[in-house]
Motif scaffolding. Sequence first.
Motif, PDB file in Angstrom:
ATOM      1  N   UNK A 242       0.823  -1.212   0.000  1.00  0.00           N
ATOM      2  CA  UNK A 242       0.000   0.000   0.000  1.00  0.00           C
ATOM      3  C   UNK A 242       0.855   1.259   0.000  1.00  0.00           C
ATOM      4  N   UNK A 243       2.151   1.095  -0.049  1.00  0.00           N
ATOM      5  CA  UNK A 243       3.030   2.256  -0.050  1.00  0.00           C
ATOM      6  C   UNK A 243       4.474   1.818  -0.184  1.00  0.00           C
ATOM      7  N   UNK A 244       5.344   2.799  -0.126  1.00  0.00           N
ATOM      8  CA  UNK A 244       6.779   2.553  -0.261  1.00  0.00           C
ATOM      9  C   UNK A 244       7.523   3.124   0.934  1.00  0.00           C
ATOM     10  N   UNK A 245       8.674   2.559   1.191  1.00  0.00           N
ATOM     11  CA  UNK A 245       9.617   3.149   2.133  1.00  0.00           C
ATOM     12  C   UNK A 245      10.711   3.837   1.335  1.00  0.00           C
ATOM     13  N   UNK A 246      11.074   5.035   1.776  1.00  0.00           N
ATOM     14  CA  UNK A 246      12.241   5.731   1.236  1.00  0.00           C
ATOM     15  C   UNK A 246      13.114   6.101   2.418  1.00  0.00           C
ATOM     16  N   UNK A 247      14.312   5.557   2.425  1.00  0.00           N
ATOM     17  CA  UNK A 247      15.263   5.877   3.487  1.00  0.00           C
ATOM     18  C   UNK A 247      16.410   6.660   2.866  1.00  0.00           C
ATOM     19  N   UNK A 248      16.605   7.866   3.391  1.00  0.00           N
ATOM     20  CA  UNK A 248      17.671   8.744   2.916  1.00  0.00           C
ATOM     21  C   UNK A 248      18.661   8.976   4.039  1.00  0.00           C
ATOM     22  N   UNK A 249      19.861   9.342   3.683  1.00  0.00           N
ATOM     23  CA  UNK A 249      20.847   9.741   4.685  1.00  0.00           C
ATOM     24  C   UNK A 249      20.362  11.029   5.343  1.00  0.00           C
ATOM     25  N   UNK A 250      20.811  11.261   6.552  1.00  0.00           N
ATOM     26  CA  UNK A 250      20.497  12.522   7.218  1.00  0.00           C
ATOM     27  C   UNK A 250      19.124  12.521   7.855  1.00  0.00           C
ATOM     28  N   UNK A 251      18.718  13.682   8.250  1.00  0.00           N
ATOM     29  CA  UNK A 251      17.451  13.851   8.947  1.00  0.00           C
ATOM     30  C   UNK A 251      16.722  15.033   8.320  1.00  0.00           C
ATOM     31  N   UNK A 252      15.725  14.708   7.501  1.00  0.00           N
ATOM     32  CA  UNK A 252      15.021  15.764   6.766  1.00  0.00           C
ATOM     33  C   UNK A 252      13.561  15.815   7.155  1.00  0.00           C
ATOM     34  N   UNK A 253      13.020  16.999   7.068  1.00  0.00           N
ATOM     35  CA  UNK A 253      11.577  17.138   7.222  1.00  0.00           C
ATOM     36  C   UNK A 253      10.918  16.653   5.932  1.00  0.00           C
ATOM     37  N   UNK A 254       9.719  16.073   6.059  1.00  0.00           N
ATOM     38  CA  UNK A 254       9.027  15.600   4.846  1.00  0.00           C
ATOM     39  C   UNK A 254       8.881  16.690   3.782  1.00  0.00           C
TER      40      UNK A 254
END
Length: 123
Positions: free
Chosen positions: A32-44
């Motif tokens: 029902x959706x995807x995961x996106x994992x990025x480096x760092x800490x970002x606001x959506x």
Amino acid sequence: MHSLEHIIATYLRNDKKWKDEVIYWGPMGCLTGFYLILKGNRKPQEIYQLILDSFLEVEKYNEVPGATEVNCGNYLLHNLGMAKWYAKEFSDYLKNNKDNPLIFEYPKTKRLVTDDGNNFYDS
Ligand SMILES: [Zn+2]
């Protein structure tokens, strides 16, 4: 979902600005959706344009990258037409809700407790 996974993973991992930031892109087990994992800490809000561009990119494809027996363990499970349809639905939703703060929050529900007292987690 599988075709969106291939196309958007290809896009994310080749994008000049983001390719070195991407750790993981893939579907949730419930599809029902995807995961996106990025480096760092970002606001959506900081990745709004990236997500929108990723789904807009799908329309440009004439074939699903890597949808061959050599490259994919489930290469028959692709549907480019449906991938384009869902990508347009979602990108239209994102564009129409750009100013809606709720699209930047993960839905919150009460955590289910199993009969033996464990909290349920789906990831
Ligand atoms: Zn695959």
